[in-house]
Design a protein around this motif. Structure first.
Motif, PDB file in Angstrom:
ATOM      1  N   ASP A  27       0.872  -1.180   0.000  1.00  0.00           N
ATOM      2  CA  ASP A  27       0.000   0.000   0.000  1.00  0.00           C
ATOM      3  C   ASP A  27       0.907   1.227   0.000  1.00  0.00           C
ATOM      4  O   ASP A  27       1.455   1.610   1.034  1.00  0.00           O
ATOM      5  CB  ASP A  27      -0.897  -0.027   1.241  1.00  0.00           C
ATOM      6  CG  ASP A  27      -1.790   1.201   1.350  1.00  0.00           C
ATOM      7  OD1 ASP A  27      -1.642   2.134   0.530  1.00  0.00           O
ATOM      8  OD2 ASP A  27      -2.618   1.240   2.267  1.00  0.00           O
ATOM      9  N   ALA A  28       1.094   1.830  -1.173  1.00  0.00           N
ATOM     10  CA  ALA A  28       2.043   2.935  -1.326  1.00  0.00           C
ATOM     11  C   ALA A  28       1.705   4.131  -0.436  1.00  0.00           C
ATOM     12  O   ALA A  28       2.600   4.847   0.008  1.00  0.00           O
ATOM     13  CB  ALA A  28       2.099   3.367  -2.789  1.00  0.00           C
ATOM     14  N   ALA A  29       0.428   4.336  -0.152  1.00  0.00           N
ATOM     15  CA  ALA A  29       0.026   5.489   0.678  1.00  0.00           C
ATOM     16  C   ALA A  29       0.451   5.330   2.126  1.00  0.00           C
ATOM     17  O   ALA A  29       0.511   6.310   2.872  1.00  0.00           O
ATOM     18  CB  ALA A  29      -1.486   5.682   0.590  1.00  0.00           C
ATOM     19  N   HIS A  30       0.737   4.108   2.544  1.00  0.00           N
ATOM     20  CA  HIS A  30       1.140   3.847   3.928  1.00  0.00           C
ATOM     21  C   HIS A  30       2.484   3.125   3.977  1.00  0.00           C
ATOM     22  O   HIS A  30       2.696   2.238   4.802  1.00  0.00           O
ATOM     23  CB  HIS A  30       0.059   3.031   4.641  1.00  0.00           C
ATOM     24  CG  HIS A  30      -1.244   3.740   4.705  1.00  0.00           C
ATOM     25  ND1 HIS A  30      -2.281   3.450   3.837  1.00  0.00           N
ATOM     26  CD2 HIS A  30      -1.674   4.746   5.501  1.00  0.00           C
ATOM     27  CE1 HIS A  30      -3.301   4.249   4.111  1.00  0.00           C
ATOM     28  NE2 HIS A  30      -2.958   5.042   5.114  1.00  0.00           N
ATOM     29  N   PHE A 189       6.509  -0.926   5.443  1.00  0.00           N
ATOM     30  CA  PHE A 189       5.469  -1.238   4.468  1.00  0.00           C
ATOM     31  C   PHE A 189       4.161  -1.508   5.179  1.00  0.00           C
ATOM     32  O   PHE A 189       4.146  -2.096   6.252  1.00  0.00           O
ATOM     33  CB  PHE A 189       5.793  -2.529   3.695  1.00  0.00           C
ATOM     34  CG  PHE A 189       6.973  -2.420   2.793  1.00  0.00           C
ATOM     35  CD1 PHE A 189       6.982  -1.575   1.713  1.00  0.00           C
ATOM     36  CD2 PHE A 189       8.101  -3.207   3.012  1.00  0.00           C
ATOM     37  CE1 PHE A 189       8.058  -1.492   0.864  1.00  0.00           C
ATOM     38  CE2 PHE A 189       9.189  -3.139   2.181  1.00  0.00           C
ATOM     39  CZ  PHE A 189       9.176  -2.279   1.100  1.00  0.00           C
ATOM     40  N   GLU A 190       3.065  -1.096   4.556  1.00  0.00           N
ATOM     41  CA  GLU A 190       1.783  -1.625   4.924  1.00  0.00           C
ATOM     42  C   GLU A 190       1.315  -2.473   3.753  1.00  0.00           C
ATOM     43  O   GLU A 190       1.399  -2.045   2.599  1.00  0.00           O
ATOM     44  CB  GLU A 190       0.758  -0.521   5.226  1.00  0.00           C
ATOM     45  CG  GLU A 190      -0.500  -1.040   5.858  1.00  0.00           C
ATOM     46  CD  GLU A 190      -1.388   0.070   6.411  1.00  0.00           C
ATOM     47  OE1 GLU A 190      -2.517   0.209   5.906  1.00  0.00           O
ATOM     48  OE2 GLU A 190      -0.932   0.804   7.302  1.00  0.00           O
ATOM     49  N   LEU A 191       0.900  -3.687   4.043  1.00  0.00           N
ATOM     50  CA  LEU A 191       0.488  -4.633   3.004  1.00  0.00           C
ATOM     51  C   LEU A 191      -1.019  -4.838   3.035  1.00  0.00           C
ATOM     52  O   LEU A 191      -1.595  -4.972   4.110  1.00  0.00           O
ATOM     53  CB  LEU A 191       1.191  -5.968   3.196  1.00  0.00           C
ATOM     54  CG  LEU A 191       2.714  -5.960   3.171  1.00  0.00           C
ATOM     55  CD1 LEU A 191       3.246  -7.342   3.520  1.00  0.00           C
ATOM     56  CD2 LEU A 191       3.244  -5.509   1.818  1.00  0.00           C
ATOM     57  N   ASP A 192      -1.628  -4.868   1.867  1.00  0.00           N
ATOM     58  CA  ASP A 192      -3.055  -5.149   1.730  1.00  0.00           C
ATOM     59  C   ASP A 192      -3.234  -6.511   1.088  1.00  0.00           C
ATOM     60  O   ASP A 192      -2.578  -6.824   0.100  1.00  0.00           O
ATOM     61  CB  ASP A 192      -3.735  -4.118   0.818  1.00  0.00           C
ATOM     62  CG  ASP A 192      -3.727  -2.727   1.414  1.00  0.00           C
ATOM     63  OD1 ASP A 192      -3.592  -2.597   2.635  1.00  0.00           O
ATOM     64  OD2 ASP A 192      -3.844  -1.766   0.629  1.00  0.00           O
ATOM     65  N   LYS A 193      -4.153  -7.301   1.635  1.00  0.00           N
ATOM     66  CA  LYS A 193      -4.437  -8.606   1.050  1.00  0.00           C
ATOM     67  C   LYS A 193      -5.297  -8.441  -0.192  1.00  0.00           C
ATOM     68  O   LYS A 193      -6.229  -7.666  -0.180  1.00  0.00           O
ATOM     69  CB  LYS A 193      -5.163  -9.486   2.077  1.00  0.00           C
ATOM     70  CG  LYS A 193      -5.311 -10.897   1.657  1.00  0.00           C
ATOM     71  CD  LYS A 193      -5.859 -11.700   2.817  1.00  0.00           C
ATOM     72  CE  LYS A 193      -6.127 -13.124   2.433  1.00  0.00           C
ATOM     73  NZ  LYS A 193      -6.713 -13.885   3.531  1.00  0.00           N
TER      74      LYS A 193
END
Length: 193
Positions: A27-30, A189-193
């Motif tokens: 998640d590029a924003a986070h 990094f924040e990762l989104d499933k």
């Protein structure tokens, strides 16, 4: 027929390893891909890259089988100084006209503690690829207020810029150099499933 069956064995083994993996996107924003470099022997300069994409195939049953792939647009470098950023994009450093991306692909993941790992991978800057080892701490997955599964990852490590052909420097009158050799990485990094 026997030879054909033998060829299927490696393919089935690879498929079995991927069955438990789930794809997570950055998640590029986070996300913050930051770095620090010594400056004139007296201070540090901080910077970051804004344009980062990638995915992590996470195997929660055996995280050491997970796979990380990250692509950074080198031209998105930002050190809060336009002249310095222009110099970093030039052939003296990243040479973004010839080498627009920086990539990282994991080759080995070792567990070293609860949610803590050593991630070895191929880091490519310019036309040089070197194996680096990064310290990684990953959170468990949670559900955010909008119903999406997310998790956080912190990455730390050090690389020698000369290993990647980033050799430009100036000697100072009283000793030392303008730019230090060791780049300290500070990535979240924040990762989104």
């Amino acid at each position: 027929m026997h030879a054909r069956s033998l060829l299927l064995v490696p393919a089935l083994a690879l498929f079995a390893n991927l069955v438990h993996a789930e794809e997570w996107a950055i998640d590029a924003a986070h996300t913050r891909v930051g770095f620090t470099v010594p400056h004139m022997v007296v201070s540090d300069v901080e910077g970051r890259f804004h344009d980062v994409k990638g995915k992590v195939d996470i195997d929660d049953k055996d995280p050491t089988k997970s796979v990380v792939e990250i692509t950074i647009q080198a031209g998105s470098v930002d050190t809060a100084n336009a002249d310095r950023d222009k110099h970093l994009k030039s052939p003296d450093f990243f040479d973004v006209a010839k080498f627009p991306t920086i990539t990282f692909k994991s080759t080995k993941i070792s567990k070293v503690g609860k949610n803590k790992y050593k991630v070895t991978g191929d880091l490519t800057i310019r036309d040089v690829t070197k194996s680096v080892v990064l310290d990684v701490e990953a959170s468990d997955a949670i559900q955010n207020p909008w119903g999406k599964q997310v998790r956080g990852v912190k990455v730390a490590g050090k690389v020698n810029r000369h290993d990647f052909g980033l050799n430009w420097n100036k000697t100072l009158d009283k000793g030392g150099v303008l730019v230090g050799d060791i780049v300290t990485l500070d990535v979240q990094f924040e990762l989104d499933k």
